[in-house]
Design a protein around this motif. Structure first.
Motif, PDB file in Angstrom:
ATOM      1  N   SER A  77      40.119  45.492  37.040  1.00 49.07           N
ATOM      2  CA  SER A  77      40.230  45.307  38.500  1.00 49.07           C
ATOM      3  C   SER A  77      41.699  45.391  38.873  1.00 49.07           C
ATOM      4  O   SER A  77      42.560  45.241  38.006  1.00 49.07           O
ATOM      5  N   SER A 110      45.003  43.728  39.922  1.00 44.20           N
ATOM      6  CA  SER A 110      45.475  42.371  39.654  1.00 44.20           C
ATOM      7  C   SER A 110      45.209  41.493  40.874  1.00 44.20           C
ATOM      8  O   SER A 110      45.501  41.881  42.011  1.00 44.20           O
ATOM      9  N   LYS A 117      39.197  39.095  38.083  1.00 46.16           N
ATOM     10  CA  LYS A 117      38.475  39.409  36.846  1.00 46.16           C
ATOM     11  C   LYS A 117      38.682  38.347  35.763  1.00 46.16           C
ATOM     12  O   LYS A 117      37.758  38.040  35.010  1.00 46.16           O
ATOM     13  N   THR A 172      39.115  35.111  36.223  1.00 52.17           N
ATOM     14  CA  THR A 172      38.263  33.976  36.615  1.00 52.17           C
ATOM     15  C   THR A 172      36.812  34.260  36.236  1.00 52.17           C
ATOM     16  O   THR A 172      36.132  33.415  35.634  1.00 52.17           O
ATOM     17  N   GLU A 174      42.808  40.224  51.475  1.00 57.96           N
ATOM     18  CA  GLU A 174      42.394  39.076  50.655  1.00 57.96           C
ATOM     19  C   GLU A 174      43.003  39.185  49.244  1.00 57.96           C
ATOM     20  O   GLU A 174      43.394  38.180  48.652  1.00 57.96           O
ATOM     21  N   GLU A 219      33.708  38.624  46.585  1.00 56.18           N
ATOM     22  CA  GLU A 219      34.020  37.907  47.829  1.00 56.18           C
ATOM     23  C   GLU A 219      33.676  36.444  47.578  1.00 56.18           C
ATOM     24  O   GLU A 219      34.544  35.601  47.452  1.00 56.18           O
TER      25      GLU A 219
END
Ligand code: ADP
Ligand code: 5GP
Length: 215
Positions: free
Chosen positions: A19, A21, A25, A27, A136, A176
């Motif tokens: 992904s 940064s 990913k 988490t 986000e 999300e």
């Protein structure tokens, strides 16, 4: 997977998670590893300095550029790449262990590494984690507060490049809501475990057993 059926397989599954940064990913991957004790984690080599709390040999093998370059020269890496100004690589050992012992292995690597793993190990399962929006993503990167300002800017810039490579992946998880994203990643892993290539060995055993018991 640490259940009875998984022990009957003889091939480990390689699960690549990439992904930009800050998309989440690490988490998500950590949660998957907590959930499945049998899922190994490929500890990468890096020349990046450790962040507070990171442990050598657990989060990464932290090495000097000289050591890293020597390992490249010795052909020790199944993949390696320059990411955000540092070198990162996956040693063959981790993959050999997964393939030989039947241990599933999770790889938290960037798209360049993902591409190399997929070309060497075509059965690798490829998951790309997307942030809900670029704003986000920036918020999460700044909020994480583990990197310097310069490093955050480098990572934000790199996010655009990384996002461009989503199409090399088989599964796209939108992070999300964390619980929902985790459910998706978990579902991909569980479903991939049922892939016939991994289960065919067990099915063959059953066929042989059934034939033997035929009157
Ligand atoms: P990556 O490994 O992709 O760089 P991290 O897992 O370190 O990303 O996540 C970056 C930051 O965003 C962390 O502070 C993490 O707690 C937070 N985060 C992850 N997923 C979510 C989410 N769904 N909603 C809000 N914050 C999140
Ligand atoms: P971080 O410095 O935030 O831990 O990781 C930065 C980026 O490097 C992340 O996208 C991470 O997935 C990637 N990365 C970590 N280890 C490896 C590796 O062994 N190879 C490659 N190609 N990328 C890696």
């Amino acid at each position: 997977m640490s259940n009875r059926h998984a022990r009957r397989q003889d091939v480990g599954l390689l699960l690549v998670v990439s992904s930009p940064s800050g998309a989440g990913k690490t988490t998500l991957a950590r949660r998957l590893r907590d959930d499945f004790s049998g899922l190994g984690f490929s500890v990468s080599y890096t020349t990046r300095p450790p962040r507070t709390g990171e442990q050598d040999g657990v989060d990464y093998h932290f090495v000097t550029q000289e050591t890293f370059d020597r390992m490249v020269g010795e052909g020790r890496f199944a993949e390696w790449a320059h990411v955000h100004g540092h070198s990162y690589g996956t040693a063959y050992e981790a993959i050999d262990q997964a393939l030989k012992s039947g241990t599933d292995m999770l790889f938290d690597i960037d798209y360049q590494g993902g591409r190399q793993i997929k070309s060497r190990f075509p059965d690798a399962v490829m998951v790309f984690v997307l942030p809900p929006s670029v704003d986000e993503l920036a918020r999460r990167l700044r909020g994480r507060a583990t990197d310097s300002k310069a490093s955050i800017e480098k990572r934000l810039h790199g996010a655009v490049e990384e996002l461009n490579h989503y199409d090399a992946y088989e599964y796209l998880v939108v992070n999300e809501n964390l619980d929902r994203a985790y459910d998706e990643l978990r579902a991909v892993y569980v479903a991939s475990r049922c892939n016939w290539r991994l289960r065919a060995h067990f099915a063959e055993q059953l066929v042989t057993e059934a034939r033997r018991q035929e009157p």
